[in-house]
Design a protein around this motif. Structure first.
Motif, PDB file in Angstrom:
ATOM      1  N   LEU A 169      -7.007 -27.703 -28.721  1.00 37.40           N
ATOM      2  CA  LEU A 169      -6.637 -26.711 -29.727  1.00 37.40           C
ATOM      3  C   LEU A 169      -5.138 -26.717 -29.972  1.00 37.40           C
ATOM      4  CD1 LEU A 169      -8.893 -23.763 -28.506  1.00 37.40           C
ATOM      5  CD2 LEU A 169      -9.210 -25.132 -30.568  1.00 37.40           C
TER       6      LEU A 169
ATOM      7  N   GLN B  37      -9.161 -21.088 -34.910  1.00 32.95           N
ATOM      8  CA  GLN B  37      -8.799 -21.994 -33.818  1.00 32.95           C
ATOM      9  C   GLN B  37      -7.599 -21.436 -33.049  1.00 32.95           C
ATOM     10  OE1 GLN B  37     -10.966 -24.435 -33.219  1.00 32.95           O
ATOM     11  NE2 GLN B  37     -12.036 -23.632 -35.031  1.00 32.95           N
TER      12      GLN B  37
ATOM     13  N   GLU C 299     -14.710 -23.309 -38.406  1.00 32.07           N
ATOM     14  CA  GLU C 299     -13.692 -24.336 -38.270  1.00 32.07           C
ATOM     15  C   GLU C 299     -12.346 -23.893 -38.793  1.00 32.07           C
ATOM     16  OE1 GLU C 299     -16.252 -24.931 -40.832  1.00 32.07           O
ATOM     17  OE2 GLU C 299     -17.584 -24.983 -39.091  1.00 32.07           O
TER      18      GLU C 299
END
Length: 1468
Positions: A398, A449, A444
């Motif tokens: 990430l 994230q 997504e």
């Protein structure tokens, strides 16, 4: 806030932990069930790592993780239902109650010591006085006991039961454990099936729950081997195959069940599961097996949450028909009227019952300590080798995405997302988004994230990196107006900033405020808002920002929104309680705010069905409110405590709380007080029904003023019947008068002294028929058997509603005793023997109106001798229907007619009569301390039977003229069964009445036997005896006046001196009107004894107070002077003239027409009236109003006698009143004795002075005695009164006592006029007072001189120039001693005036003589006067000097100046 077990850092770390899912095969679940546990429960106690863990951050820096905890839960496919969560939280709070026996926590705040300990329910009820028994400062130890464990349990359960959300990943699963047993035929194939099942759950659209952190979830393969039953070689071979397939980092062989279940019980293995399973057993009920939701593995082992400290929720328990709160009341309002028994809470058998059922099966029965270590090692291996590397790898991935993102322009990045669909898909316009949380991001999305990375960093305690990511995500969310996401980022950014080590930045409280406001107002998500409040309040509290924390907590409680299908009462109650604790923990504690918010919390607890917590809150608040004068607040709190205690079946506490409402001076309106009273009666009735045979408890109403209790011994007196008037005696209707009481005591002492030959016995106890707070109650009072004892109890109703008492009677204890025999019998208490020993009167109904003080008179009838102790009052307490409308009802009429209708609710109880005695203040010790003496008015001694006398007065007048004589009759009745004797009467005014003389001869016949119904004994006289004295004599002893020093005590002449039982006798009584006008209260005390002598009671008395109004009649004044004639007709020397002045001072208002003076009598031991010197020939002396008459009488000496008085009657009418008979002589002797008594009182003050100069005073006394006379004049009269057109004749007599020659005496004492105000002068008295000299008037009475000569003398001066006239000088010795006399004939003065008066005469012969006169001697001295021419001459020139024969001092008389002796000399 209240003190918590965990620190704030520990709490925040445990609130968010990595979640690991567990999928078990059926066989694996069977192995764990041998220990009474599922797999998730088996590993729960070991999910906290005991050692530090290391991992590297994206910058390859080593990061240390301390005290890491993970949560392993079984997978369920549906989020928890609101009903289940609601029941879970309610039961968690309900079960967590204060434990008994723990150390009390007491906070000292200002003037208050507030107990907030685990014993608060017991210690803080207002009637519990010992709530400060233990003191422990909260900051004295580093480890605290939780003061509100229910709040911590609620908070823990709330955080762990929160459903997973799409806007954050903290509740998403990071990894999944696949557990298979080694005993299965194909374990590897089973692993494959479980892996596929997990993949299907995570990635299939059929399952929206649970949530997963990342698509590539870590799978960890666990082979479970039963050591006691399985083949270890096979397990090892399977494990080797697994390591080859999944790698050594992804699998583990866990060996359990090493212990054989039937081994000896003496081996003690710890049970680490109980502390977790007790919390979670709330969901271990099999009653919800019909749930519609599917589970992935064995249904008997599936749980919603399997965290080590979290509460498990059965999937099967999540029924969609769970609609009502299991603890919900039928009537949610607590403000209903009376308790009707239907509002008891019947809880479902949840926690306590499940504890009992689960505690029967031991946990971990097949596990040894080695197995415990294996499980602990398994969790560490999983965390070190599987979970943390996986998280570290995910963070790096990430982070790489974020770094690539930073290289792009913000605007370009946003534009790319917008046009090419790489970003979020907004569902609403931007304007709408400002006020909504409807914006959704795809999984997504770069913003998510960032959030995902931040959550992962937070879970592994990398708070600095987490804060950076949260802060970045927050900006993005705010720019996109994604308010739900932004609020979540703000919330966690604030927590991360606080948890950063070293505190590089201050806690951003405004982040939390914004997040709370967003959750609440925009997103309408109260669950998340509540989580924010819980986290932020704990942080603020740790920074001692209690005011901000309290404001935060209170802000959320004001919301009334529906949360997850339930109201906010439980949440509000808990938060209000924590806010209250914030106020008390401030630097300057705000005690009243604490109490106020505890009241609010208690109210919300009650609405939420948490009765015990509601009671505890109200009790804690009561510590502040009680005793401060806030009566309405106290009433509210006590009422609520009473209701809650009753609901919880704490009946004693409920009774005490309602009692406090009633006994305080309530300011509530009448309707509210009536409701309080009915509540109390209902609760009290339930208490008494539990123990119907127990002792009667104390009732709080009505108030009893014990000190005002009065006790009366004896019967009530009879009322007057016609002309009969009963003796007033004493009754409870009479007010106490201390002065009057003292007078009665003195009278009784006088008569007792006479009855005991002048000595008062040492055990003498004044008779007290009525005892009260003013009487002397130090001794045990005496009561007589078979005579009632009346106790007057003062009831006061403090309420505004009437109280109805029924079946009111006295409570007593009796000990029989025979006072003639010294022994005791057994004690008989509380009327055990009923009416055989003590008869008790019962008042059927007794109504006390609102705020009324009313007396109840209760009677006891003793039938045996002994010791009685009156303990109190027993009664039924109730109220009446329509009580508020009966305030003006007359209670007497209601009680007589029996129309008082009770509302049917009454309770039986008692009140004790406890009287405090007077404070002792005699000795030094008593003065320096507070000590009280005994008060024994309620402890009478019942003595043997005694006679009982009743006295009636017949024809007793209420008004008399001054000096009037009236005849009445007195009836004596013995109403007892014992004969009485020694009847006497004593009065301070013995001159007011008489029963007649001792001999029948002296007592006159009945009034009808004499003329005009006279009260006197009369004899018709002839005309020859008119104005001439008729003599008789009598002795004072004949009329009861010779009784020495106690003339007030008079014997009542009974036949044989005995009055038999039931007998009655009538005796005449003559009354004599007092000489002063006005209203007179005359007290009679009748004394009598029993023929049998008793050890306890020797005599009895009866009181009577006569009120006589007298009006003016005659005013009599008299003087006495010596006659010039020194010899009377009998040749004796000493006679006097008596002048009597009679004035009618009566006003015509009384109807008196005129007075007739019918007789004047004298009585004396030495003098008597001889005849009347009257000029007019009127037979009678009549005096109309304001007329006056002067009478003159000649008095001579009579034969002296020490005992006998000579009575001389001079009659003006034709009927002689024999003054030496009753009642004339009676009243004379009565008045004589009272005068002597007054003279004794006056003379007693001079005794000390007289002793110093006794010899000189004897001479003076002899001289003074010459001028004294002892003559009493009685003026008898008749008054003619017109009343109702009828003429009545009244009789009377006045007494005048003549003591001194020439001094006027009056029939009644003269009132001295008040002297004018003068300045106060101070002087020093002389130590040696001057010798008393006789006055000239007294000296002139020592020797009485008289000249006898012719009034005119004819002489022829032409034949003889000297005229010689013989003159006789008579000298009379008036004293009782020999007197030496010197007569000097020489002229004393030579002044011209004197020569003119005396002329030129001279005395021839001896000019000075010296003589001695014997006592009472009359001496005649022959003199010759020589005159030289005619004229008028005064012969009174001889001077007489006299002295007592044995004294040196010479006193000169001044008799010659008293009157001139004139002689006329004529020339023939």
């Amino acid at each position: 806030m209240a003190q918590c077990v965990q620190s704030v850092q520990e709490f925040l770390q445990d609130a968010f932990v990595p979640l690991v899912a567990a999928l078990c095969s059926d066989e694996a679940e069977r192995l764990t069930r041998r220990n009474g546990l599922s797999f998730a429960e088996l590993v729960k106690p070991f999910c906290r790592l005991t050692s530090e863990v290391h991992m590297r951050d994206p910058n390859n820096q080593l990061h240390v993780i301390k005290n890491l905890k993970i949560a392993i839960n079984n997978i369920i496919t549906h989020p928890p239902q609101p009903g289940a969560i609601r029941k879970l939280l309610n039961d968690v709070v309900s079960v967590s109650q204060p434990a008994e026996g723990l150390v009390a926590n007491v906070i000292t705040a200002g003037d208050y010591d507030l107990n907030i300990s685990d014993r608060s329910v017991k210690a803080n009820v207002p009637w519990y006085s010992n709530w400060k028994e233990t003191l422990m400062e909260l900051n004295a130890s580093t480890f605290y006991t939780a003061t509100t464990p229910w709040f911590e349990s609620y908070r823990e359960s709330f955080l762990q039961s929160m459903p997973a959300s799409d806007h954050e990943f903290l509740n998403h699963y990071v990894a999944c454990m696949l557990v298979v047993s080694s005993s299965e035929p194909e374990p590897v194939e089973q692993f494959l099936k479980l892996s596929q099942e997990q993949h299907r759950i995570q990635h299939s659209s059929d399952y929206l729950y649970p949530k997963w952190f990342i698509p590539n979830t870590l799978k960890y393969y666990v082979l479970l081997h039963d050591v006691s039953a399985g083949e270890e070689q096979r397990a090892d071979s399977i494990y080797e195959e697994m390591k080859q397939r999944y790698g050594t980092q992804g699998c583990y062989l866990l060996k359990i069940n090493s212990r054989v279940s039937n081994r000896g019980v003496d081996e003690q293995i710890p049970d680490p599961w109980s502390q977790y399973l007790q919390k979670n057993s709330i969901q271990n009920q099999e009653s919800y097996e019909d749930g519609p939701y599917t589970v992935i593995s064995n249904k008997s082992a599936d749980h919603l949450i399997s965290d080590g400290l979290d509460i498990d929720i059965r999937v099967d328990g999540l029924s969609n028909n769970f609609k009502a709160h299991p603890l919900q009341l039928d009537h949610p309002s607590d403000t209903s009227g009376t308790l009707d028994g239907t509002d008891f809470i019947k809880t479902t058998p949840s926690l306590h019952e499940s504890k009992k059922s689960s505690s029967g099966t031991p946990h971990g029965a097949c596990l040894t300590l080695t197995d415990h270590d294996r499980i602990r090692q398994f969790i560490q291996e999983f965390t070190f080798r599987g979970l943390l590397p996986h998280i570290e790898k995910t963070i790096r991935q990430l982070n790489d995405q974020l770094i690539s993102r930073k290289g792009l322009s913000r605007s370009l990045f946003s534009a790319t997302k917008k046009w090419f669909g790489g970003g979020k898909v907004p569902e609403k316009s931007i304007n709408e988004l400002k006020n909504t949380s409807g914006l959704l991001y795809p999984p997504e999305a770069p913003e998510l994230q960032i959030r995902k990375m931040a959550d992962l960093c937070f879970l592994v305690q990398h708070y600095e990196l987490a804060y950076s990511c949260y802060h970045t995500a927050k900006k993005d969310f705010l720019n996109d107006q994604a308010m739900l996401y932004a609020a979540g980022a703000l919330e966690m950014a604030a927590v991360s900033a606080f948890l950063q080590p070293g505190a590089p930045r201050p806690y951003p409280a405004h982040y939390m405020d914004t997040a709370i406001q967003t959750y609440r107002d925009i997103c309408k998500n109260m669950v998340l808002a509540e989580r924010c409040v819980l986290l932020s309040a704990e942080i603020l509290k740790s920074q001692s920002k209690y005011s901000e924390a309290a404001a935060l907590l209170i802000r959320l409680t004001s919301e009334q929104n529906i949360w997850m299908g339930m109201d906010s009462d439980l949440r509000s109650a808990l938060l209000l309680e924590q806010a209250a604790h914030c106020f008390i923990n401030m630097k300057s504690p705000m005690v009243r705010k604490f109490a106020f918010h505890m009241i609010l919390a208690g109210h919300r607890f009650s609405k939420a069905g948490q009765k015990k917590h509601a009671l505890r809150c109200y009790c804690q608040a009561m510590q502040v409110y009680k005793g401060k004068g806030w009566s309405l607040a106290e009433d509210h709190i006590n009422f609520t405590i009473g209701r809650q205690s009753f609901t919880l079946r704490q009946l004693d506490n409920a009774v005490s709380a309602f009692r406090h409402i009633l006994i305080n001076d309530s300011k509530q309106p009448a309707a509210q007080q009536g409701a309080f009273l009915r509540e109390y009666l209902y609760v009290y009735k339930n208490v008494t029904q539990l123990s119907p045979d127990g002792p009667l408890p104390q009732l709080p109403l009505p108030y009893i003023n014990s000190s005002a209790t009065r006790v009366f011994f004896g019967h009530n007196r009879r009322p007057a019947e016609g002309e009969k008037q009963a003796a007033t005696h004493i009754s409870l209707d009479q007010e106490y008068d201390s002065e009057s009481s003292q007078q009665w005591k003195e009278l009784e002492e006088q008569v007792v002294a006479v009855a005991n030959k002048g000595i008062i016995p040492s055990n003498f106890q004044p008779t007290q028929y009525c005892l009260n707070s003013y009487s002397d109650n130090s001794r045990f009072p005496l009561a007589v058997v078979e005579e009632p004892i009346t106790v007057e109890v003062a009831f006061r109703n403090p309420l505004k509603v009437p109280l109805l008492l029924t079946d009111v009677s006295l409570l007593w204890k009796f000990q029989p005793k025979d006072f003639n025999v010294k022994h005791n019998e057994e004690t008989k208490e509380l009327g055990v023997c009923g009416n055989d020993v003590i008869g008790a009167e019962v008042i059927a109904e007794f109504l006390i109106n609102s705020e009324e003080t009313k007396m109840a008179r209760l009677k006891l009838f003793p039938h045996q001798t002994g010791e009685l102790h009156i303990l109190g009052v027993v009664y039924n307490l109730g109220t009446i229907q329509g009580s508020t409308a009966l305030d003006g009802l007359d209670p007497s009429t209601g009680m007589q007619t029996g129309k008082l209708v009770s509302n049917g609710l009454s309770v039986r109880g008692r009140q004790d009569l406890e009287i405090q005695g007077p404070r002792l203040n005699n000795t030094k010790e008593e003065k320096t301390s507070i000590k009280y003496g005994p008060d024994r008015r309620l402890d009478p001694i019942i003595t043997e039977e005694m006679p009982l006398l009743e006295v009636f007065f017949i024809n007793f007048p209420t008004g008399l003229l001054c000096g009037e004589i009236r005849k009445a009759y007195v009836e004596f009745v013995n109403v007892s069964k014992c004969p009485l004797t020694a009847l006497k009467v004593v009065s301070k005014h013995p001159e007011f009445f008489t029963f007649g003389g001792n001999t029948a001869v002296l007592t006159p016949l009945s009034p009808s036997a004499s003329e005009n119904c006279s009260a006197y004994k009369t004899v018709v006289t002839d005309s020859t005896s008119l104005r001439t004295a008729l003599l008789s004599s009598a002795s004072s002893g004949d009329f009861g006046a010779g009784m020495g020093s106690q003339p007030e005590v008079i014997h009542v002449p009974l036949l044989d001196s005995v009055l038999l039982p039931g007998a009655s006798v009538q005796l005449p009584m003559w009354l004599h009107g007092p000489d002063e006008e006005g209203v007179h209260e005359i007290n009679f005390l009748f004394y009598y004894e029993s023929i049998r002598k008793h050890s306890k009671m020797c005599h009895r008395v009866l009181r009577h107070t006569a009120v006589i109004c007298t009006s003016r009649s005659l005013n009599v004044r008299a003087t006495v002077s010596r006659s010039n004639a020194l010899e009377d007709e009998e040749g004796r020397g000493d006679n006097m003239l008596v002048f009597v002045d009679v004035e009618n001072i009566n006003t015509s208002e009384t109807g008196v027409k005129e007075f007739h003076v019918v007789q004047v009598s004298s009585n004396s031991k030495h003098w008597k009236l001889q005849k009347s010197v009257k000029v007019s020939e009127d037979k009678d002396t009549k005096l109309a109003s304001r007329e006056r008459a002067k009478l003159c009488f000649k008095a001579v000496r009579c034969k002296s006698s020490d005992e006998t008085y000579t009575f001389a009657d001079i009659v003006f009418g034709n009927e002689q009143i024999i003054s030496s008979a009753s009642p004339c002589a009676d009243f004379f002797f009565r008045s004589l004795s009272s005068q002597l008594k007054r003279a004794r009182v006056q003379s007693s003050t001079l005794v000390s002075q007289a002793a110093a100069k006794q010899s000189f005073d004897e001479a003076v006394r002899l001289i003074q005695k010459c001028s004294e006379v002892d003559l009493n004049i009685v003026v008898l009269w008749k008054a003619y009164v017109v009343e109702d057109s009828k003429q009545l004749i009244l009789e009377g007599q006045h007494h005048v006592a003549l003591h001194t020659v020439g001094k006027e005496a009056f029939s009644f004492p003269r009132k001295l006029e008040q002297p004018e105000m003068v300045l106060l002068k101070f002087f020093r008295p002389e130590n040696t007072p001057a010798a008393t000299r006789p006055t000239p008037e007294q000296l002139s009475n020592l020797i009485k001189t008289s000249l006898r000569y012719p009034e005119s003398f004819n002489h022829s001066f032409n034949q003889k120039s000297l005229c010689l006239v013989p003159v006789t000088l008579l000298l009379s010795n008036c004293s009782q001693a020999d007197v030496d006399v010197i007569i000097d004939l020489r002229h004393k003065t030579t002044s011209p005036e004197a020569l003119e008066v005396h002329g030129s005469f001279t005395w021839l012969g001896q000019t000075q003589y010296k003589l001695q006169l014997k006592s009472q001697e009359v001496y005649s001295l022959q003199l010759k006067a020589c005159f030289v021419h005619t004229g008028v001459y005064n012969l009174g020139t001889p001077r007489v000097f006299a002295k007592l024969a044995d004294q040196v001092t010479l006193f000169e008389t001044s008799q010659q100046n008293s009157m001139p002796a004139l002689i006329i000399i004529n020339n023939i």
